[in-house]
Design an enzyme around this catalytic site. Sequence first.
Site, PDB file in Angstrom:
ATOM      1  N   SER A 153      10.542   1.277   2.600  1.00 40.98           N
ATOM      2  CA  SER A 153       9.131   1.551   2.867  1.00 40.98           C
ATOM      3  C   SER A 153       9.010   2.809   3.746  1.00 40.98           C
ATOM      4  O   SER A 153       9.571   3.840   3.382  1.00 40.98           O
ATOM      5  CB  SER A 153       8.474   0.321   3.497  1.00 40.98           C
ATOM      6  OG  SER A 153       7.087   0.441   3.478  1.00 40.98           O
TER       7      SER A 153
ATOM      8  N   HIS B 164       8.109  -5.051  -3.006  1.00 41.71           N
ATOM      9  CA  HIS B 164       8.131  -3.950  -2.042  1.00 41.71           C
ATOM     10  C   HIS B 164       9.311  -4.222  -1.123  1.00 41.71           C
ATOM     11  O   HIS B 164       9.282  -5.178  -0.366  1.00 41.71           O
ATOM     12  CB  HIS B 164       6.821  -3.895  -1.254  1.00 41.71           C
ATOM     13  CG  HIS B 164       6.740  -2.742  -0.288  1.00 41.71           C
ATOM     14  ND1 HIS B 164       6.710  -1.431  -0.709  1.00 41.71           N
ATOM     15  CD2 HIS B 164       6.688  -2.699   1.059  1.00 41.71           C
ATOM     16  CE1 HIS B 164       6.637  -0.645   0.355  1.00 41.71           C
ATOM     17  NE2 HIS B 164       6.625  -1.389   1.436  1.00 41.71           N
TER      18      HIS B 164
ATOM     19  N   ASP C 275       5.224  -1.012  -7.345  1.00 45.60           N
ATOM     20  CA  ASP C 275       5.390  -1.294  -5.916  1.00 45.60           C
ATOM     21  C   ASP C 275       4.076  -1.810  -5.318  1.00 45.60           C
ATOM     22  O   ASP C 275       3.025  -1.175  -5.449  1.00 45.60           O
ATOM     23  CB  ASP C 275       5.829  -0.011  -5.208  1.00 45.60           C
ATOM     24  CG  ASP C 275       6.019  -0.221  -3.726  1.00 45.60           C
ATOM     25  OD1 ASP C 275       7.158  -0.491  -3.321  1.00 45.60           O
ATOM     26  OD2 ASP C 275       5.027  -0.128  -2.973  1.00 45.60           O
TER      27      ASP C 275
END
Length: 399
Positions: free
Chosen positions: A178, A343, A275
């Site tokens: 991330s 994610h 995502d």
Amino acid sequence: MDQLVMSMLVVTALLTYARMSTSSDDDRLLVNMTVVSSAGALEAYCLDGSLPAYHIHLGFGAGANNWLLQFEGGGWCNDIESCSERAQTRRGSTLLMNKLETFSGILSNNASRNPDFYNWNRVKLRYCDGGSFAGDSKFDNGTLVLYFRGQRIWQAIIEDLLPKGLGLANKALLSGCSAGGLASYLHCNNFSSYLPDTTAVKCLGDAGFFLDSPGINMLHTQRIFFQNLVTLQGIEKNLDENCTSSISDPKQCIFPQYLLKYITPPLFILNSAYDVYQFHHILVPPSADPDGHWNRCKLNPKACGPDQIRLLHAFRVEMLTAVRSFLYNSSRGGVFINSCFAHCQSESQDTWFALDSPQLLNETIAESVGDWYFSRNVSKKVDCPYPCDTTCHNLIGAV
Ligand SMILES: *[C@@H]1O[C@H](CO)[C@@H](O)[C@H](O)[C@H]1NC(C)=O
Ligand SMILES: *[C@@H]1O[C@H](CO)[C@@H](O)[C@H](O)[C@H]1NC(C)=O
Ligand SMILES: *[C@@H]1O[C@H](CO)[C@@H](O)[C@H](O)[C@H]1NC(C)=O
Ligand SMILES: *[C@@H]1O[C@H](CO)[C@@H](O)[C@H](O)[C@H]1NC(C)=O
Ligand SMILES: *[C@@H]1O[C@H](CO)[C@@H](O)[C@H](O)[C@H]1NC(C)=O
Ligand SMILES: *[C@@H]1O[C@H](CO)[C@@H](O)[C@H](O)[C@H]1NC(C)=O
Ligand SMILES: *[C@@H]1O[C@H](CO)[C@@H](O)[C@H](O)[C@H]1NC(C)=O
Ligand SMILES: *[C@@H]1O[C@H](CO)[C@@H](O)[C@H](O)[C@H]1NC(C)=O
């Protein structure tokens, strides 16, 4: 930017849900925090002025001279209000962080759960600057002080680790997910510059390939968000110079798609084409859906209508287009782009390497990354469009 805070909470809730379903708690590896006391000399502070920190679990056996560094993720703050709020949370202060961190997935020390990196020195870099470890500025108006010192934190941690063995590494991998995945793209070249030519240096970006793409309202929400972030935190001077000197707006070089061709070490792009963060913030940011038509679809892809699925597929195609040249022309690169509503897939055990983990061409993410790192096999895999993949661990929210 409460918009970001709100949707960060959604992603956090989803990730918490995912974590609950992972392996049993009793054999978790908990690793204590190391505060970087030398960081003060570099003025390498967290948002609130606290010292930065990492967690390290030493390697052993054949992995004793190999190093995996992993950037923690967790969104960004891009204005004074959101950064001063963040400074009072675990995302902006090591004083407020858990001191014992669970090492799972790519950080696990168990060969059955992490076949290629389990015996490496594994380090988790805590994220407390709100700018993907790339900022260098400070806000001080007399009553409020905020440090935007991500780049110095990166430098302080590296300089602390070099004499602990990193400087003599045989193999090294810079990773992160991330905002930490973005940090991995941003710092890949710099990481390699600290290590001797004899070290095999490679980088992995997990769920960090944030697209410079318009949302369903045709506005570039993420571009504006990143422009504010780069400006507030003084990131521009730390972006890759080869990139910034060859693009009309240098701030755009925070997007991996523009930076990609200037990254020198071998790179692995791990991302979902759907995502969840990008779906919720780039394709359909809350501001683009004031009436909440997407709420059910955001919580569960099975609830998406045909028009919504069509837009999600178009987003996937944009992602594939952005990596196309890398996919075909990078001889040392790796790609794993699946079609899961996910994610971060390298940090949690259930998506990294378990009996029912996501797979492409019969390989888990752990096996694909290992094949690439150790050059066992070409490792470039792209999934068919949703919903063809039955191995996904889709993040499903409470309805
Ligand atoms: C973690 O480290 C701190 C500081 O060195 C120490 O006081 C504490 O006992 C350690 N905790 C565990 C569980 O090892
Ligand atoms: C290693 O992982 C395997 C598979 O999950 C598990 O059965 C085993 O108990 C773990 N070993 C240790 C020492 O935790
Ligand atoms: C400093 O900035 C904060 C946040 O914007 C604000 O609340 C405070 O009033 C400011 N102080 C001064 C002296 O301007
Ligand atoms: C890497 O980053 C450090 C810290 O910001 C900087 O001093 C150094 O010049 C950078 N190295 C290269 C080769 O860019
Ligand atoms: C970046 O620029 C430097 C200096 O001009 C050059 O030596 C280097 O090859 C460039 N790197 C890439 C990946 O283009
Ligand atoms: C790969 O590189 C060649 C030579 O630079 C170029 O002609 C071709 O268009 C590239 N392919 C893709 C998919 O970018
Ligand atoms: C995947 O593995 C299964 C079981 O080992 C096998 O039956 C199948 O043919 C494999 N599929 C591919 C695409 O290799
Ligand atoms: C290499 O990858 C190909 C395609 O995924 C696969 O068919 C082959 O079995 C792999 N070879 C090894 C040695 O894993």
